[in-house]
Design a protein around this motif. Sequence first.
Motif, PDB file in Angstrom:
ATOM      1  N   LEU A  27     -14.653  36.846 -93.103  1.00 38.28           N
ATOM      2  CA  LEU A  27     -15.376  36.429 -91.805  1.00 38.28           C
ATOM      3  C   LEU A  27     -14.382  35.398 -91.163  1.00 38.28           C
ATOM      4  O   LEU A  27     -14.972  34.138 -91.751  1.00 38.28           O
ATOM      5  N   GLY A  29     -13.397  32.563 -87.776  1.00 39.83           N
ATOM      6  CA  GLY A  29     -13.786  32.584 -85.744  1.00 39.83           C
ATOM      7  C   GLY A  29     -13.791  30.755 -86.066  1.00 39.83           C
ATOM      8  O   GLY A  29     -13.415  30.305 -86.976  1.00 39.83           O
ATOM      9  N   LYS A  35     -20.103  33.300 -86.882  1.00 43.93           N
ATOM     10  CA  LYS A  35     -19.990  34.038 -88.639  1.00 43.93           C
ATOM     11  C   LYS A  35     -21.164  34.412 -89.460  1.00 43.93           C
ATOM     12  O   LYS A  35     -21.781  35.400 -90.248  1.00 43.93           O
ATOM     13  N   LEU A  38     -23.718  37.441 -88.016  1.00 40.65           N
ATOM     14  CA  LEU A  38     -22.632  38.851 -88.995  1.00 40.65           C
ATOM     15  C   LEU A  38     -23.214  38.827 -90.601  1.00 40.65           C
ATOM     16  O   LEU A  38     -23.628  40.185 -90.622  1.00 40.65           O
ATOM     17  N   CYS A 140     -14.759  36.841 -84.609  1.00 38.05           N
ATOM     18  CA  CYS A 140     -15.222  36.296 -84.240  1.00 38.05           C
ATOM     19  C   CYS A 140     -15.556  35.323 -83.538  1.00 38.05           C
ATOM     20  O   CYS A 140     -15.033  33.975 -83.700  1.00 38.05           O
ATOM     21  N   LEU A 169     -14.176  40.700 -82.922  1.00 37.68           N
ATOM     22  CA  LEU A 169     -15.447  40.820 -82.009  1.00 37.68           C
ATOM     23  C   LEU A 169     -16.003  39.634 -81.452  1.00 37.68           C
ATOM     24  O   LEU A 169     -16.160  38.902 -81.580  1.00 37.68           O
ATOM     25  N   THR A 171     -18.879  38.250 -79.859  1.00 34.08           N
ATOM     26  CA  THR A 171     -20.256  37.753 -79.956  1.00 34.08           C
ATOM     27  C   THR A 171     -20.257  37.649 -78.791  1.00 34.08           C
ATOM     28  O   THR A 171     -20.318  37.077 -77.317  1.00 34.08           O
TER      29      THR A 171
END
Length: 310
Positions: A27, A29, A35, A38, A140, A169, A171
């Motif tokens: 994960l 970003g 993160k 998520l 993210c 993704l 967010t």
Amino acid sequence: MTHEDAPQDTPAFLSKLIGPRRPRIALMGEFSAGKSTLANLMIGSDPLPVQVIATQLPPVWISYGTAPAVIVDLEGTETPCDLEALQEASPEETAYIRIQCQEDILKMCDIIDMPGISDPNMPSEVWERILPAADGVIWCSPATQAWRQSEASVWETVSEVIREHSILLLTRGDMMVSEKDRAKVLKRVRAETDGLFAKTLMISLTQARDAGDDAQLWDQSGAEPFVNEFLRIIGLLTDQSSDGPTDTPFQALRDESAGATSDEEPAPEDPTPEQSERIVPRRPVAKSVRARPAPRPDPEEDFSWSPKFS
């Protein structure tokens, strides 16, 4: 799935990651991109103690099992640690923190929660050196500031093999004013990242988190397409590690009653019909966990319970 022979310049801790294993999803970003929210949504609980702030830690490697937490240094040496004292781990000297828990999704894959790439208090080497251990990434990026140049610059350094099993993704989809704005942002980002990710999606983590049994809210959050794409990628990675075709695109790894006790987990065997179960996306099931007392920088990060999917 077996780790490939490591190049000579591979860090010592990576060269020790050998033997059968589950797919690994990182994960990533920028700082405060959602993160940790998520991770908790996917796993169904927060594996860290309530007083530990994930954004202050080196990479946290979460896998299925019951073994105690360990700190793994750059040489691959494991040191048992008290979960309450995780923040004493020096990011410069720590490869990753290994935590095990018994949640369904971890029977399919390991999750590596990375520090923010833009965190001024965290050297980039902290996450750069462990990235080669990942098979795919969920990146993210807040929809309100989606896909900055700083993110694009980092992603350019990621191998094509990892990219083809990765999701971008966006967010905080609920922060967009209208559906038209959401569609506009998605169109722009998809054009800018064409060929760089397997899929680009938008989600509201807060809506997905709070959906409970509300199917409409779950669908509105954008969680269902994400779940389906995530499971598709895990299926591809799992199929690639098998010796031949299987009746289902991906199988739940066999439930280990005692849990895994080391990094070198036994290889998943072909299950009998009685032992196997198909993993399918589903709406979340509320699961009570304690809220962290200290507020996080991301408004999506502070919550008293989280759903999970498998």
